[in-house]
Write an enzyme that holds these catalytic residues in place. Structure first.
Site, short mmCIF file in Angstrom:
data_model
loop_
_atom_site.label_atom_id
_atom_site.label_comp_id
_atom_site.label_asym_id
_atom_site.label_seq_id
_atom_site.Cartn_x
_atom_site.Cartn_y
_atom_site.Cartn_z
N GLU A 109 -3.71 1.33 -2.98
CA GLU A 109 -2.99 0.05 -3.03
C GLU A 109 -1.99 -0.02 -4.18
O GLU A 109 -2.16 0.63 -5.21
CB GLU A 109 -4.01 -1.08 -3.21
CG GLU A 109 -4.68 -1.43 -1.90
CD GLU A 109 -6.07 -2.00 -2.07
OE1 GLU A 109 -6.56 -2.03 -3.22
OE2 GLU A 109 -6.65 -2.40 -1.06
N ARG B 87 14.60 1.68 1.20
CA ARG B 87 13.17 1.35 1.03
C ARG B 87 12.62 1.92 -0.28
O ARG B 87 11.57 1.49 -0.75
CB ARG B 87 12.35 1.87 2.22
CG ARG B 87 12.37 3.36 2.37
CD ARG B 87 11.62 3.91 3.58
NE ARG B 87 11.96 5.32 3.75
CZ ARG B 87 13.02 5.78 4.37
NH1 ARG B 87 13.84 4.93 4.94
NH2 ARG B 87 13.28 7.07 4.45
N ASN B 88 13.31 2.90 -0.85
CA ASN B 88 12.85 3.50 -2.11
C ASN B 88 13.64 3.04 -3.33
O ASN B 88 13.61 3.66 -4.39
CB ASN B 88 12.88 5.03 -2.00
CG ASN B 88 11.81 5.52 -1.04
OD1 ASN B 88 10.77 4.88 -0.90
ND2 ASN B 88 12.08 6.61 -0.35
N SER C 251 0.84 -1.19 0.00
CA SER C 251 0.00 0.00 0.00
C SER C 251 0.88 1.24 0.00
O SER C 251 1.97 1.24 0.58
CB SER C 251 -0.93 -0.01 1.20
OG SER C 251 -0.16 0.02 2.37
N ASP D 114 10.19 5.97 -6.42
CA ASP D 114 9.49 6.88 -5.52
C ASP D 114 9.82 8.34 -5.84
O ASP D 114 10.63 8.97 -5.19
CB ASP D 114 9.84 6.55 -4.06
CG ASP D 114 8.70 6.99 -3.16
OD1 ASP D 114 7.62 7.29 -3.67
OD2 ASP D 114 8.90 7.07 -1.94
O1 ACK Z 1 8.89 -4.36 -0.46
P1 ACK Z 1 7.77 -4.50 -1.42
O2 ACK Z 1 7.35 -5.83 -1.86
O3 ACK Z 1 8.06 -3.57 -2.69
O4 ACK Z 1 6.52 -3.66 -0.90
C1 ACK Z 1 6.41 -2.41 -1.48
C2 ACK Z 1 4.98 -2.13 -1.89
O5 ACK Z 1 4.89 -2.28 -3.28
C3 ACK Z 1 4.48 -0.72 -1.51
O6 ACK Z 1 5.28 0.23 -2.14
C4 ACK Z 1 6.08 -2.79 -3.78
N1 ACK Z 1 6.34 -2.16 -5.07
C5 ACK Z 1 6.25 -0.85 -5.40
N2 ACK Z 1 6.56 -0.67 -6.68
C6 ACK Z 1 6.85 -1.89 -7.19
C7 ACK Z 1 7.29 -2.36 -8.47
N3 ACK Z 1 7.46 -1.52 -9.48
N4 ACK Z 1 7.50 -3.67 -8.61
C8 ACK Z 1 7.35 -4.51 -7.59
N5 ACK Z 1 6.96 -4.14 -6.36
C9 ACK Z 1 6.73 -2.84 -6.17
C10 ACK Z 1 7.18 -2.47 -2.79
#
Ligand code: ACK
Length: 443
Positions: free
Chosen positions: A95, A211-212, A90, A225
């Site tokens: 979401e 984290r970004n 999220s 991000d």
């Molecule tokens: O650590 P994660 O699995 O990687 O959890 C966060 C979640 O969405 C909220 O930001 C995942 N996420 C964001 N952008 C992407 C993307 N382009 N491909 C795969 N996962 C993503 C992020």
């Protein structure tokens, strides 16, 4: 007469053009780099309008209507081309989902879909889409790629390439100790390369942190991000400062915290913290220190110590990124050069000796207070090997202190990173017990 009037006409033309340029710079926030032929040469490529000779990114907030910016830069995708398959997380606006996108005449591709939750305000929609307008201007292997946007139907979505391994911080925590130093340097090199590209375009990220960063299945890291309001509304690590700004204190340069002087140099400071996160496999910078204590310690000149097993050359680079004087920090392109040299000459990654500052010693646990082997393993976050030590007959710390690297291998600790971590702490414990000076860098 003809010559004089020709000259006057020519000069008038020059002045008019100059005024026009100044006007564009003032009102549109972008320079001549984007005028003239570049505009004619823009063309769509993947989800982007590509700028063959782009030198600066255009801040979508300089558009009277930022929604116009999104349509200028990003391609609109019909909702029917998207199949949402599952929710993966999220964000501030709604979401984040995994899905598949099928474009005419192409195979379907996995995508990540950021959605805008129902009941949004016009400002939320604008802020949400500003990220797409920014992302659409980037085209680099270490920067997350925008596929397009869905704005003509609901939910409004930003579609990006899918990164199988998710965000870097949790990825590293899941794989603690599992990579070689060269692999970790490769990760750092990728991030520095993406940041070189962004800083060359004049884009200041302001929230560079593990984290970004997203990681794909090939271990390629991409900076993600973007946007302006997201700095730092949706970052759980952002805290309000006394000046009212919301800032991720642990990652932010002192001048940006003190008087909001954000620049590529403050991004370099954050990059140093990302280096530290990577080399410590996702440890929280400054551990459980409060934000206030972090600010105070950094102001007093303390810096994060080398993570366990981190080569001195990398810690030295981190310390360079954390120079108080921002002009003394390296630029991203220089960081790439240093990392490339280290990759080419890996013997320079062998030395662990590094400079020592008072905060570094704070990171050395006092192993003399450990009461048992299990207690010691918990202290060094290697609790998963308790049964290995027990079945190997290592029941007392005295016995543990006699171990060498081969003994650790024999217990079934196969990961090189974990072997090093355990061996280092054995050496330190030995030194502490014998009341010798502790090799600070090894902890
Ligand atoms: O650590 P994660 O699995 O990687 O959890 C966060 C979640 O969405 C909220 O930001 C995942 N996420 C964001 N952008 C992407 C993307 N382009 N491909 C795969 N996962 C993503 C992020």
């Amino acid at each position: 007469m003809a010559l004089v009037s020709g000259l006057i006409a020519f000069m008038a033309l020059i002045i008019c053009r100059k005024r026009q340029e100044e006007y564009f710079e003032l009102h549109c926030g972008y320079s001549k780099a984007f005028q003239d032929s570049d505009e004619e040469k823009m063309h769509y490529q993947n989800g982007h309008v590509s700028f063959p000779e782009a030198r600066f990114y255009i801040d979508p907030h300089t558009y009277e209507d930022p929604c116009q910016a999104v349509h200028e830069f990003a391609r609109e995708i019909e909702a029917s081309r998207i199949k949402i398959e599952k929710i993966i997380g999220s964000g501030e606006f709604g979401e984040v989902c995994y899905g598949r996108m099928r474009l005419p005449g192409k195979r379907d591709v996995p995508v990540a879909l950021k959605t805008l939750k129902v009941g949004y305000t016009e400002k939320q929609r604008r802020d949400f889409l500003s990220e797409a307008s920014i992302m659409a201007q980037f085209d680099h292997p270490n920067v997350i790629r925008l596929e397009g946007v869905v704005t003509r139907s609901k939910p409004v979505m930003i579609i990006t390439e899918y990164m199988e391994n998710g965000s870097l911080d949790s990825f590293l925590r899941r794989h603690d100790g599992q990579f070689t130093i060269i692999q970790l340097v490769g990760i750092l090199r990728g991030i520095a390369s993406g940041m070189t590209y962004l800083s060359d375009l004049g884009y200041v990220h302001r929230d560079l942190a593990a984290r970004n960063i997203l990681v794909n299945s090939n271990l390629v890291c991409k900076v993600s991000d973007f946007g302006l309001s997201r700095v730092l509304e949706d970052d759980p690590d952002a805290a309000y400062t006394t000046t009212g700004g919301k800032i991720p204190i642990r990652w932010t340069a002192p001048e940006a915290i003190a008087y909001r002087k954000f620049s590529s140099s403050s991004d370099v400071w954050s990059y140093g913290v990302v280096m530290w996160e990577v080399m410590s496999y996702g440890e929280r910078p400054y551990w459980n220190l409060t934000n206030r204590d972090v600010i105070k310690s950094v102001e007093e000149g303390y810096r994060l110590p080398a993570p366990m097993g981190c080569p001195a050359a990398l810690h030295t680079l981190m310390l360079d990124c954390w120079q108080k004087e921002r002009s003394e920090r390296p630029r991203f392109c220089q960081i790439v050069t240093v990392l490339d040299k280290l990759i080419r000459n890996p013997e320079n990654l062998k030395s662990m000796d590094t400079l020592c500052s008072p905060l570094m010693n704070r990171s050395i646990p006092d192993f003399t207070t450990c009461r048992s082997v299990n207690d010691w393993l918990d202290t060094i976050k290697m609790g998963r090997y308790k049964s290995h030590f027990a079945s190997g007959g290592y029941h007392t710390l005295g016995h543990v202190m006699s171990m060498n690297q081969h003994d650790i291998q024999k217990l079934g600790v196969t990961l090189m990173g974990h072997q090093k971590k355990i061996m280092t702490s054995v050496q330190v414990m030995r030194a502490q017990v014998l009341n010798q000076s502790v090799p600070s860098v090894h902890v």
